[in-house]
Design a protein around this motif. Sequence first.
Motif, PDB file in Angstrom:
ATOM      1  N   ASP A 154      27.959  45.038  16.371  1.00 62.52           N
ATOM      2  CA  ASP A 154      28.302  43.629  16.195  1.00 62.52           C
ATOM      3  C   ASP A 154      27.852  43.115  14.836  1.00 62.52           C
ATOM      4  O   ASP A 154      28.541  42.315  14.202  1.00 62.52           O
ATOM      5  CB  ASP A 154      27.665  42.780  17.295  1.00 62.52           C
ATOM      6  N   ALA A 155      26.677  43.576  14.398  1.00 62.62           N
ATOM      7  CA  ALA A 155      26.184  43.146  13.086  1.00 62.62           C
ATOM      8  C   ALA A 155      27.113  43.608  11.978  1.00 62.62           C
ATOM      9  O   ALA A 155      27.452  42.846  11.065  1.00 62.62           O
ATOM     10  CB  ALA A 155      24.773  43.688  12.852  1.00 62.62           C
ATOM     11  N   THR A 156      27.569  44.877  12.043  1.00 57.66           N
ATOM     12  CA  THR A 156      28.503  45.385  11.036  1.00 57.66           C
ATOM     13  C   THR A 156      29.791  44.557  11.015  1.00 57.66           C
ATOM     14  O   THR A 156      30.271  44.148   9.957  1.00 57.66           O
ATOM     15  CB  THR A 156      28.856  46.854  11.333  1.00 57.66           C
ATOM     16  N   ALA A 157      30.346  44.301  12.196  1.00 61.33           N
ATOM     17  CA  ALA A 157      31.610  43.573  12.279  1.00 61.33           C
ATOM     18  C   ALA A 157      31.457  42.134  11.791  1.00 61.33           C
ATOM     19  O   ALA A 157      32.331  41.617  11.080  1.00 61.33           O
ATOM     20  CB  ALA A 157      32.127  43.591  13.716  1.00 61.33           C
ATOM     21  N   LEU A 158      30.358  41.477  12.163  1.00 59.60           N
ATOM     22  CA  LEU A 158      30.193  40.070  11.779  1.00 59.60           C
ATOM     23  C   LEU A 158      29.938  39.919  10.281  1.00 59.60           C
ATOM     24  O   LEU A 158      30.380  38.949   9.668  1.00 59.60           O
ATOM     25  CB  LEU A 158      29.053  39.443  12.593  1.00 59.60           C
ATOM     26  N   VAL A 159      29.225  40.865   9.683  1.00 56.14           N
ATOM     27  CA  VAL A 159      29.036  40.822   8.221  1.00 56.14           C
ATOM     28  C   VAL A 159      30.380  41.031   7.526  1.00 56.14           C
ATOM     29  O   VAL A 159      30.732  40.304   6.579  1.00 56.14           O
ATOM     30  CB  VAL A 159      28.016  41.884   7.776  1.00 56.14           C
TER      31      VAL A 159
END
Length: 526
Positions: A154-159
């Motif tokens: 989720d962190a990768t996608a949101l960044v």
Amino acid sequence: METLFEVVVFLAIATFGAALARRLGLLAPILLVVLGLGLSYLPFFPDVRLDPNLVLVGILPPLLYVAALETSVPAFRLNLRPILLLAVGLVLFTAFVVGTVVHLLMPDVPYAICLALGAVVAPPDAVAATAVARKVGLPRRIVTILEGESLVNDATALVLLRVAIAAAGAAGGTVGFGYVAQEVVVATGGGVLVGLLGVLVFGFLHQRTRDPLLDNALSLIVPFAVVFAAEEIHASGVVAVVVTGLGIGHRMPLLMSAASRLQIGAFWRLARFLLEGLVFLLVGLQLPEVLRDLDEPIGRLVGITAAVLLAVFLTRFVWLFPATYLARLVPRVRRRDPAPPVQVPLVIGWAGMRGVVTLAAALALPLTLAGDRPYPRALFIWLAFAVIVATLVVQGATLPAVARRLKLPADDPVQDALTAAAVQQQASRAARERLDALADSVPATVAERARQVLENRTNLAWERLGGAARETPSQAYGRLRQEMIDAEREVFRVARDAGRIPEEVLVRAYRDLDLEESLLRREADE
């Protein structure tokens, strides 16, 4: 008051749906999404508009936190390479493939916003992956990899989503490398720093708290406090929550008393059950909102939806097989981690369910682009919704059958029991040495009673090696002791009803009997 009533109704429906799923032997996330879809068509059922901030800040952090608390840090570290290949590499690969496909089909739409849609649909959902994988009973390492992927992706996608939206809003539709690097460093590095600070601060507070209720309240505060602190400096709240959860979960035996750990475990099981049910029900209830502004011709809509679904399905497999086997060409990697059978990447590839984070991220897409230029936002939200429903219903519903069909090499229960028994033998030796050192300070009957408890625990560990072909002495003891507890409980209840003992005495007696019964049931389940 009306909003509170609706929340209670939604929780009641989610509980009923989960209970029905258990009764029918179905996966609760799938049944709840279908139930939400059906309820959304009822004219008297209220329209639900999901606030993306509520999901990303109010629902996702506690679910990520409890998942991180229960994740083994050594197992996470041991599987860090496949986890990062999925959580970072696969998310970026999927986002760029989906963005490219959408841009080819709609060349008038800027590539940056197409890439934003790719980032929206790229990450498998943390809630869906954990709920389905554990229910299916996949091998332990596969569950660890899927859980680790869902904690980080989720962190990768949101960044990436943040960078893509910034590019779509910039003049010319591009942003500089410096901005991208800054976003990655601030989001990821800042999230790690805030998470480590959360481990220190809340670990210290947990260590100084001896009241289980205060420990429980503090545990509820942790994920929200960490997310708000991370968002304040524009860092990744997802990374911060995961780091804090991993750190506190790893140190929990040193930070909290036994009573606190038991109470926190019970609280988070209930919270996760309610939040997961609510999340999947809300996904299904969004259908009217998703369709409200959709005005694409049906043929074009079906074609674009099919292309995006195909891209999402295929990219996971196209990435997984090279990521799994090419790394083994390096001798050092191959010696440390031999290549798994082909069934492993196949089942991991099939476990790519999307969930509420994808929908929340889609709803967070900007209304217009730079210069107030319109783009098909309603279509993008529909595509995200279609990916969620298709992956949950198609992949989630068929995952148990796929796992059985592939005949995955299961974890060896005999080896697990043998390892547990060997460690229990060492633990019993340490306990016996401590008992011998302190035996002179207590009455002989007390020391003998402690020795008997220790011997029973050691025997139970070795009895599990015998399988379930016959009733073991420990199982016979548990059955007999359960009957005795029921008899004791009835005597206390009759005495309370007759007025011979006050309610407080009954509560204390029931608490002790309930604790012993819980221990008996846990040992029977194992």
